[in-house]
Design a protein around this motif. Structure first.
Motif, PDB file in Angstrom:
ATOM      1  N   LEU A 211      17.390 114.948  22.580  1.00 21.42           N
ATOM      2  CA  LEU A 211      18.038 115.080  23.879  1.00 21.42           C
ATOM      3  C   LEU A 211      19.553 115.074  23.695  1.00 21.42           C
ATOM      4  O   LEU A 211      20.124 114.148  23.120  1.00 21.42           O
ATOM      5  CB  LEU A 211      17.608 113.924  24.788  1.00 21.42           C
ATOM      6  CG  LEU A 211      18.196 113.930  26.209  1.00 21.42           C
ATOM      7  CD1 LEU A 211      17.683 115.144  26.968  1.00 21.42           C
ATOM      8  CD2 LEU A 211      17.840 112.652  26.947  1.00 21.42           C
ATOM      9  N   HIS A 214      21.528 115.322  30.041  1.00 17.88           N
ATOM     10  CA  HIS A 214      20.685 115.635  31.187  1.00 17.88           C
ATOM     11  C   HIS A 214      21.400 115.261  32.476  1.00 17.88           C
ATOM     12  O   HIS A 214      22.257 114.366  32.507  1.00 17.88           O
ATOM     13  CB  HIS A 214      19.321 114.939  31.081  1.00 17.88           C
ATOM     14  CG  HIS A 214      19.336 113.490  31.437  1.00 17.88           C
ATOM     15  ND1 HIS A 214      19.751 112.507  30.569  1.00 17.88           N
ATOM     16  CD2 HIS A 214      18.993 112.858  32.595  1.00 17.88           C
ATOM     17  CE1 HIS A 214      19.651 111.322  31.140  1.00 17.88           C
ATOM     18  NE2 HIS A 214      19.208 111.492  32.374  1.00 17.88           N
ATOM     19  N   TYR A 221      17.367 118.923  31.787  1.00 25.01           N
ATOM     20  CA  TYR A 221      17.486 118.306  30.470  1.00 25.01           C
ATOM     21  C   TYR A 221      17.914 119.353  29.447  1.00 25.01           C
ATOM     22  O   TYR A 221      17.453 120.499  29.489  1.00 25.01           O
ATOM     23  CB  TYR A 221      16.154 117.684  30.043  1.00 25.01           C
ATOM     24  CG  TYR A 221      15.762 116.471  30.846  1.00 25.01           C
ATOM     25  CD1 TYR A 221      16.017 115.181  30.366  1.00 25.01           C
ATOM     26  CD2 TYR A 221      15.144 116.606  32.085  1.00 25.01           C
ATOM     27  CE1 TYR A 221      15.664 114.070  31.093  1.00 25.01           C
ATOM     28  CE2 TYR A 221      14.792 115.497  32.829  1.00 25.01           C
ATOM     29  CZ  TYR A 221      15.054 114.224  32.335  1.00 25.01           C
ATOM     30  OH  TYR A 221      14.719 113.119  33.062  1.00 25.01           O
TER      31      TYR A 221
END
Length: 488
Positions: A211, A214, A221
């Motif tokens: 990740l 986001h 995201y």
């Protein structure tokens, strides 16, 4: 009579002639006569607002629709009868549209008018090309690895990628010591590459994602994906030792086999019976095995005596045999031991190309220490003294006669090894010797090297002109400079 100029006319609701009617009313008023179209030079696409880039040819229906959408709101008050392009020079950066419209004017009279809208083509780089130019922006990477010393499989894979044009969507290709990294701007392109690799070479893959950011308000995201593809660590001309269970399942083959080819499967041949088998990636990872030798450990032998074996009795449950090879029994001697009388006896699958006095490359199993799980458990009587791999030819002469070439991927090299050139020459020789692999590769004729006659040929395999493609190079003078040659 016309109420403006007094000219006799057929009666109409406006009581005016056509000239006066056009002078009084302009139905194209409010329709812009000029506009702009954005074009990306790199990928040759046009911008369709707000953010879509589409591929359009000049004077195509798609480009006409794109231009009409620019003035769609202004055309709502008139009826569009006809639209078409007026020819302009391709490099003029201008697009001209000839439009025919109708509109009801004074007292229900319908007026038709023809006018021209001119568009200026402005250059603007699209987001995808912007990222490619930056070379640092990527959302997915495919890491291809093979834990071997030799890069034959990678050279073959490179040619397959070039032939199927799968390198077009890559932002960057980076070469490292045991593989290649392909960087992409979207996960879909990376997944397409992984699917292609699994269809062309025996491999396994796994993926992960990290990740980056986001947005908690819009629930968006942003991930970076990594795909790891591991190719089986077996190359062409490797000697392998199969597990007893796998050898039995392949038709009671001998455990000591030679890899003759790696395509979407591993092609093995038993040099003592000519029995062949194919092992796909899933089977390999269930019953893994390793190569017993590195290509650098190949030794040169000379054929002292050889005899073809015409009939060989099949064992129980034996599988298919190769029709392209000939079984033979040979007495060989190392070229480094010519001053001794020590000879080795072996069975070989190369009986169709070997004759007494020929030089051949092979592995000496009688005088080596095998550090292999399955080979150490084998009965020593079932392990051959020598395994012959391929006939040896004069490499320098083959290089001089090679009137063909291959294309290469543009990639960032971390550090080139001096051994890479020798490995690449091995791959080129494999292409000359194996017609099956050659069918999957685009081979281009090298015009710099003349075609030689075969009168002094030493029997080395060569690629025929019929299998070569012409490599097209368009020079700057080809568009008609002074003294330029015509392209045919």
């Amino acid at each position: 009579l016309c109420c403006q100029c007094g000219v006799p006319i057929p009666p109409n609701p406006a009581n005016m002639c056509v000239g006066c009617l056009r002078a009084q009313v302009d139905i194209t008023e409010g329709i812009p006569k000029q506009g702009t179209v954005h074009f990306c030079k790199q990928c040759e696409r046009y911008l369709q607002p707000p953010g879509t880039w589409i591929q359009c040819a000049l004077e195509s229906r798609e480009l006409l629709a794109l231009c009409l959408k620019k003035i769609k709101g202004s055309l709502s008050k008139v009826r569009l009868i006809d639209a078409g392009f007026i020819w302009t020079e391709p490099h003029s950066k201008r697009l001209k549209l000839k439009l025919t419209v109708q509109k009801e004017v004074i007292n229900g009279a319908v007026l038709q008018q023809v006018f021209v809208v001119e568009y200026v083509v402005q250059s603007q780089m699209c987001e995808d090309c912007h990222r490619i130019e930056a070379k640092d922006f990527w959302k997915a990477v495919v890491q291809v690895r093979q834990k071997t010393v030799h890069k034959k499989t990678f050279y073959y894979l490179e040619q397959l990628i070039l032939k199927h044009r799968l390198h077009q969507n890559t932002l960057r290709i980076k070469e490292i010591h045991d593989g290649l990294d392909f960087y992409y701007s979207s996960k879909q392109h990376a997944q397409k590459m992984v699917d292609f690799l699994q269809c062309t070479v025996p491999s396994r893959s796994k993926s992960s994602q990290r990740l980056i950011s986001h947005d908690i308000h819009s629930n968006v995201y942003n991930y970076k994906s990594t795909f790891s593809v591991e190719i089986v660590p077996i190359c062409k001309d490797n000697v392998v030792c199969l597990s007893p269970k796998l050898a039995q399942s392949l038709g009671n083959m001998s455990q000591i086999c030679v890899c003759i080819r790696v395509t979407s499967t591993i092609h093995l041949i038993d040099p003592r019976t000519l029995q062949i088998a194919e092992i796909d990636g899933n089977t390999y990872w269930r019953h893994p095995f390793n190569s017993l030798f590195h290509p650098k450990q190949l030794e040169e032998f000379i054929i002292m005596d050889i005899s073809r074996v015409h009939e060989k009795k099949k064992g129980p449950g034996a599988g298919a045999r190769s029709n392209k090879h000939t079984l033979a029994e040979a007495w060989v001697r190392k070229t480094s031991e010519l001053d001794t009388d020590h000879q080795y006896f072996c069975c070989t699958h190369l009986g169709h190309i070997l004759n007494p006095g020929d030089l051949v490359l092979g592995f000496d199993l009688a005088n080596c220490n095998l550090n292999d799980e399955f080979a150490n458990k084998m009965n020593p009587q079932h392990i051959p003294d020598v395994v012959l791999i391929k006939k040896s030819y004069d490499r320098s002469k083959r290089q001089r006669r090679r009137n063909w070439k291959l294309k290469e991927l543009e990639r960032d090299r971390e550090g080139t090894d001096t051994d890479d050139e020798r490995q690449y020459q091995d791959f080129l020789e494999d292409l000359e010797e194996d017609e099956t692999i050659r069918k999957n590769v685009n081979i281009y004729r090298n015009a710099d090297i003349p075609v030689e006659s075969d009168t002094d040929d030493d029997g080395a395999p060569r690629i025929s002109l019929a299998e070569m493609l012409e490599d097209l190079h368009i020079s700057q003078d080809a568009t008609g400079g002074e003294g330029a040659e015509m392209l045919t």
